[in-house]
Design an enzyme around this catalytic site. Structure first.
Site, PDB file in Angstrom:
ATOM      1  CB  SER A  98      -1.092   0.012   1.097  1.00 31.70           C
ATOM      2  OG  SER A  98      -0.213   0.245   2.407  1.00 31.70           O
ATOM      3  CB  SER A  99       0.100   4.534  -1.285  1.00 31.42           C
ATOM      4  OG  SER A  99       1.070   5.995  -0.914  1.00 31.42           O
TER       5      SER A  99
END
Length: 407
Positions: A98-99
C-alpha cells in the site's frame, strides 16, 4: 482541470495543521514529489467486504488527483500479486502492499531527525513515495531502500526514476538489512516486525537511529525509536502507536480448523479475573504481546451462538479459551505455558500503575534479547531472549485471588 501542484500544497498545509508536518525541508519535499506517480497502475478502495479497483487509465484525472492527495492509506496490491489493472470488478482479498497515509509517512520521517548528509536504509519500499521524500532532501545516493516483493520493487523503482531519483532500490529480505552499503545513520522500517532484527542494529553507526513498528497483531503495536550505542546495543522507547502490514517473512497464518478440537484437553479451568474483551484496546493488546510473544487472539462464535475468544501460541503449543458465562468469562488453558496467567498478571499490574499508555514503555535490544520495561514499575518488565521455545523456567501461574482488574 485540477493542478497537481496545488493539490500537493493543499495536502502539505493540511498535514501542517494536524501537527504531523513540521520541518521546512520535508514540507518542501511534500510540495514537490508527485504522489500520484507512485500509485500506478492503480489502487483498491475499501468497500467493506470487497475491494473496488481504480486505475489511472480508467479514472477521471481530477478524481484521480483527489484520491492521490487524500490523507488515506491506499491499497496497491492484494494477496501478494493482484493489482488494480488486473481486475475489472470488486474482489475479495488481503492487502499486501500500500501507499501509507501521508500523515504516518511524514510523522515517521520527522521522527528520524534527519540531517543533510545522513545515509538511510529503508525497509519496505512499497510504492516508493516515502523513499522519494527522503531522496528530495538527502540526495538519491544517500538512500537505500529494500523490498521483498520483486514486482512491487520494480514498480517503485520505475516511479522513482520517473520523478528523477535513481536511488538504490534493492529486492531482498529487509529483515537482513543491506550490509553492502552499511553503515547507515538511520534505519526506518515501513512494515511491522515481531522484534527488531539485530542486523539493523549492527548496520547502524553508533549514535544512529533505528525506527520500526514492533508487534504481530494488526492492532496493539508500537513505534520503537532506538539509539545505537558503541557497544552494539540499542536503547530507546515506544514513541507512539503505529500500524503496518507484517513483514512477509514474519507474517503468521491465521489459526484455522476445528477450534474445539484444538482446545479439547485443558490443564486448568477458572473464572478469568480480567475480561478478554480488554484485548480490543490498544495498550492491553500491546501488553498481551509482551507477556505472551507469539500468541494470536482469535474471535469466534460457538454453535449455540454465544461468543468465545481464544489465544493460541503454536510455537509453544499452548492455548487459552474464553467462554462467556453471564457477566463473566471462564478461561480454560492448556499446554506448557499458561498464556492468560502471564497476560493477566501484566494487565493487573499495569492497571495498578495507573494505566500508562504505550509511549511509557522503554526498550533495549542486544544480540540475544529484547528487554521492555516501564520506569519505576519493576513488575512491568518483559525480557524476550532469543532461545529455543520452551527453554528456561516457566512463570508461576496466577491464582484466583492474587489480584483483580475491573473489566
Amino acid at each position: 482541470m485540477t493542478d497537481p501542484a496545488s493539490e500537493r500544497r493543499r495536502m502539505a498545509a493540511a498535514l501542517v495543521r494536524r501537527g504531523d508536518l513540521k520541518s521546512h525541508w520535508l514540507r518542501a519535499a511534500v510540495e514537490s514529489v508527485p504522489r500520484e506517480q507512485f500509485l500506478r497502475p492503480g489502487v483498491f478502495l475499501d468497500e467493506g467486504r470487497s475491494w473496488r479497483p481504480l486505475t489511472v487509465a480508467g479514472t477521471d484525472p481530477d478524481e484521480w488527483l483527489k484520491i492521490a492527495y487524500s490523507v488515506d492509506t491506499l491499497t496497491t496490491q492484494l494477496d501478494g500479486h493482484l493489482t488494480a489493472d488486473r481486475t475489472g470488478a470488486p474482489v475479495v482479498g488481503v492487502p499486501t502492499s500500500s501507499s501509507t497515509d501521508p500523515a504516518t509517512v511524514v510523522g515517521m520521517i520527522e521522527a528520524l531527525d534527519l540531517a543533510a548528509g545522513h545515509r538511510v536504509l529503508e525497509i519496505g519500499t512499497g510504492t516508493g513515495y516515502s523513499t522519494a521524500l527522503m531522496c528530495h532532501y538527502l540526495g538519491e545516493d544517500n538512500v537505500t531502500t529494500i523490498e521483498v516483493d520483486a514486482q512491487v520493487a520494480a514498480r517503485a523503482d520505475a516511479a522513482l526514476e520517473t520523478v528523477g531519483f535513481s536511488t538504490w532500490t534493492v529486492t531482498g529480505d529487509g529483515l537482513l538489512g543491506h550490509p553492502y552499503r552499511a553503515p547507515y545513520d538511520r534505519v526506518i522500517a515501513t512494515c511491522a516486525v515481531r522484534r527488531i532484527p539485530y542486523a539493523w542494529i549492527r548496520q547502524t553507526k553508533p549514535g544512529g537511529i533505528v525506527l520500526g513498528t514492533v508487534g504481530s497483531w494488526p492492532w496493539g503495536t508500537g513505534l520503537a525509536k532506538l539509539a545505537v550505542s558503541d557497544d552494539g546495543t540499542a536503547e530507546g522507547a515506544i514513541v507512539g502507536r503505529s500500524s503496518f502490514m507484517q513483514a512477509r517473512a514474519q507474517a503468521v497464518a491465521p489459526v484455522a480448523g476445528d477450534l474445539s478440537a484444538r482446545t479439547a484437553f485443558a490443564d486448568s479451568e477458572r473464572v478469568a479475573l480480567v475480561s478478554p474483551l480488554v484485548l480490543k484496546e490498544w495498550m492491553p493488546a500491546f501488553l498481551a504481546q509482551l507477556a505472551a510473544p507469539g500468541a494470536q487472539f482469535v474471535r469466534a462464535t460457538r454453535s449455540d451462538g454465544s461468543p468465545s475468544r481464544y489465544l493460541f501460541d503454536p510455537e509453544r503449543e499452548s492455548f487459552a479459551e474464553f467462554i462467556a458465562d453471564g457477566g463473566s468469562w471462564t478461561v480454560r488453558q492448556g499446554g506448557p505455558v499458561a498464556l492468560w496467567d502471564d497476560i493477566e498478571r501484566s494487565l493487573v499490574t499495569w492497571h495498578g500503575a495507573g494505566v500508562p499508555d504505550v509511549d511509557a514503555i522503554r526498550l533495549r535490544v542486544t544480540m540475544t534479547s529484547h528487554l521492555y520495561w516501564i520506569d519505576r514499575n519493576p513488575a512491568l518488565r518483559w525480557e524476550h531472549r532469543l532461545v529455543r521455545p520452551g527453554a528456561g523456567s516457566l512463570p508461576r501461574r496466577l491464582r484466583p485471588g492474587d489480584a483483580w482488574l475491573p473489566s
